[in-house]
Design an enzyme around this catalytic site. Structure first.
Site, PDB file in Angstrom:
ATOM      1  N   ASN A  45     -10.975 -29.199 -34.099  1.00 50.93           N
ATOM      2  CA  ASN A  45     -10.364 -30.387 -33.494  1.00 50.93           C
ATOM      3  C   ASN A  45     -11.409 -31.154 -32.687  1.00 50.93           C
ATOM      4  O   ASN A  45     -12.304 -30.564 -32.070  1.00 50.93           O
ATOM      5  CB  ASN A  45      -9.128 -30.041 -32.654  1.00 50.93           C
ATOM      6  CG  ASN A  45      -9.327 -28.924 -31.663  1.00 50.93           C
ATOM      7  OD1 ASN A  45     -10.110 -28.003 -31.886  1.00 50.93           O
ATOM      8  ND2 ASN A  45      -8.618 -28.983 -30.556  1.00 50.93           N
ATOM      9  N   ILE A  46     -11.307 -32.465 -32.728  1.00 58.49           N
ATOM     10  CA  ILE A  46     -12.255 -33.343 -32.041  1.00 58.49           C
ATOM     11  C   ILE A  46     -11.458 -34.250 -31.107  1.00 58.49           C
ATOM     12  O   ILE A  46     -10.686 -35.100 -31.573  1.00 58.49           O
ATOM     13  CB  ILE A  46     -13.071 -34.178 -33.047  1.00 58.49           C
ATOM     14  CG1 ILE A  46     -13.818 -33.251 -34.014  1.00 58.49           C
ATOM     15  CG2 ILE A  46     -14.053 -35.089 -32.291  1.00 58.49           C
ATOM     16  CD1 ILE A  46     -14.588 -33.981 -35.110  1.00 58.49           C
ATOM     17  N   GLU A  47     -11.634 -34.023 -29.808  1.00 60.51           N
ATOM     18  CA  GLU A  47     -10.856 -34.772 -28.821  1.00 60.51           C
ATOM     19  C   GLU A  47     -11.642 -35.989 -28.309  1.00 60.51           C
ATOM     20  O   GLU A  47     -12.826 -36.171 -28.633  1.00 60.51           O
ATOM     21  CB  GLU A  47     -10.468 -33.842 -27.665  1.00 60.51           C
ATOM     22  CG  GLU A  47      -9.600 -32.695 -28.155  1.00 60.51           C
ATOM     23  CD  GLU A  47      -9.035 -31.819 -27.050  1.00 60.51           C
ATOM     24  OE1 GLU A  47      -9.537 -31.873 -25.915  1.00 60.51           O
ATOM     25  OE2 GLU A  47      -8.078 -31.074 -27.358  1.00 60.51           O
ATOM     26  N   CYS A  56      -6.967 -33.553 -35.164  1.00 63.28           N
ATOM     27  CA  CYS A  56      -6.760 -32.105 -35.281  1.00 63.28           C
ATOM     28  C   CYS A  56      -7.723 -31.482 -36.294  1.00 63.28           C
ATOM     29  O   CYS A  56      -8.217 -32.149 -37.211  1.00 63.28           O
ATOM     30  CB  CYS A  56      -5.341 -31.805 -35.747  1.00 63.28           C
ATOM     31  SG  CYS A  56      -4.064 -32.243 -34.577  1.00 63.28           S
ATOM     32  N   GLU A  58      -7.150 -29.524 -38.750  1.00 61.94           N
ATOM     33  CA  GLU A  58      -6.688 -29.596 -40.140  1.00 61.94           C
ATOM     34  C   GLU A  58      -7.140 -30.894 -40.793  1.00 61.94           C
ATOM     35  O   GLU A  58      -7.605 -30.916 -41.939  1.00 61.94           O
ATOM     36  CB  GLU A  58      -5.149 -29.531 -40.200  1.00 61.94           C
ATOM     37  CG  GLU A  58      -4.546 -28.237 -39.728  1.00 61.94           C
ATOM     38  CD  GLU A  58      -4.211 -28.229 -38.240  1.00 61.94           C
ATOM     39  OE1 GLU A  58      -5.009 -28.772 -37.449  1.00 61.94           O
ATOM     40  OE2 GLU A  58      -3.175 -27.652 -37.887  1.00 61.94           O
ATOM     41  N   CYS A  89       0.735 -29.728 -36.387  1.00 66.57           N
ATOM     42  CA  CYS A  89       1.533 -30.798 -35.774  1.00 66.57           C
ATOM     43  C   CYS A  89       2.136 -31.680 -36.868  1.00 66.57           C
ATOM     44  O   CYS A  89       1.752 -31.602 -38.043  1.00 66.57           O
ATOM     45  CB  CYS A  89       0.677 -31.629 -34.821  1.00 66.57           C
ATOM     46  SG  CYS A  89      -0.410 -32.812 -35.653  1.00 66.57           S
ATOM     47  N   CYS A  92      -0.351 -33.784 -38.960  1.00 63.78           N
ATOM     48  CA  CYS A  92      -1.085 -32.985 -39.949  1.00 63.78           C
ATOM     49  C   CYS A  92      -0.185 -32.567 -41.105  1.00 63.78           C
ATOM     50  O   CYS A  92      -0.628 -32.496 -42.245  1.00 63.78           O
ATOM     51  CB  CYS A  92      -1.707 -31.765 -39.281  1.00 63.78           C
ATOM     52  SG  CYS A  92      -3.118 -32.202 -38.239  1.00 63.78           S
TER      53      CYS A  92
HETATM   54  N1  THU Z   1      -4.527 -29.235 -32.527  1.00 63.55           N
HETATM   55  C1  THU Z   1      -5.084 -28.970 -33.743  1.00 63.55           C
HETATM   56  O1  THU Z   1      -6.279 -29.214 -33.949  1.00 63.55           O
HETATM   57  N2  THU Z   1      -4.306 -28.445 -34.702  1.00 63.55           N
HETATM   58  C2  THU Z   1      -3.020 -28.049 -34.541  1.00 63.55           C
HETATM   59  O2  THU Z   1      -2.412 -27.534 -35.474  1.00 63.55           O
HETATM   60  C3  THU Z   1      -2.354 -28.259 -33.256  1.00 63.55           C
HETATM   61  C4  THU Z   1      -3.118 -29.020 -32.241  1.00 63.55           C
HETATM   62  C5  THU Z   1      -5.380 -29.743 -31.450  1.00 63.55           C
HETATM   63  C6  THU Z   1      -5.160 -31.157 -31.038  1.00 63.55           C
HETATM   64  C7  THU Z   1      -5.690 -31.133 -29.631  1.00 63.55           C
HETATM   65  O3  THU Z   1      -7.100 -31.276 -29.655  1.00 63.55           O
HETATM   66  C8  THU Z   1      -5.379 -29.727 -29.143  1.00 63.55           C
HETATM   67  O4  THU Z   1      -5.178 -28.948 -30.309  1.00 63.55           O
HETATM   68  C9  THU Z   1      -4.158 -29.632 -28.242  1.00 63.55           C
HETATM   69  O5  THU Z   1      -3.070 -30.226 -28.810  1.00 63.55           O
END
Ligand code: THU
Length: 136
Positions: A45-47, A56, A58, A89, A92
């Site tokens: 995941n890249i915020e 996310c 995925e 989520c 995704c």
């Molecule tokens: N996130 C994912 O990368 N995949 C998931 O299936 C659920 C959530 C990430 C998004 C965000 O960076 C962090 O998890 C918290 O929601």
């Protein structure tokens, strides 16, 4: 098609998790997408400080595969740091429904719990290209 090597795919998802950029949530997720050609694409995941820009794990993995020209994802492993395996989520699920429609999705946690699901399990009655075509 032979059964995907889920041990290798899980290891790739764990490696991808190590590449996550999650300084805000500290919730590091890893994903690995196996394509029909046998290649594995990693995604963490890249915020972003502007939170909604976050992508996310995925979607990073799936989009990486598509960016490389791949079109058939046969398996997707996702690892989350949760007590129970976590489900992708809603955003995704929509992306998996269209871009990895025929894959198997292996959900994992760090303790080794796992569950194998399908895109249809994740998004029953999903919206897709078929609905757009019906309006033409
Ligand atoms: N996130 C994912 O990368 N995949 C998931 O299936 C659920 C959530 C990430 C998004 C965000 O960076 C962090 O998890 C918290 O929601």
């Amino acid at each position: 098609m032979t059964r995907p090597d889920y041990a290798a795919l899980s290891a790739a998802a764990l490696e991808a998790r190590g590449r996550a950029y999650a300084p805000y949530s500290h919730f590091h997720v890893g994903a690995a997408a196996l394509t029909a050609s046998g290649r594995i694409f990693l995604g963490g995941n890249i915020e972003n400080a502007a939170y909604p820009m976050t992508v996310c794990a995925e979607r990073v993995a799936i989009f990486s595969a598509y960016a490389a020209g791949e079109r058939e994802i046969v398996a997707l492993a996702v690892v989350t740091p949760t007590d129970e395996v976590a489900s992708p989520c809603g955003a995704c699920r929509q992306v998996i429904f269209e871009l990895a429609a025929h894959c198997e999705v292996l959900l994992l946690n760090l303790a080794g719990a796992q569950r194998l699901v399908t895109p249809q399990d994740l998004l029953p009655h999903g919206f897709g290209a078929r609905q757009l075509e019906e309006s033409r």
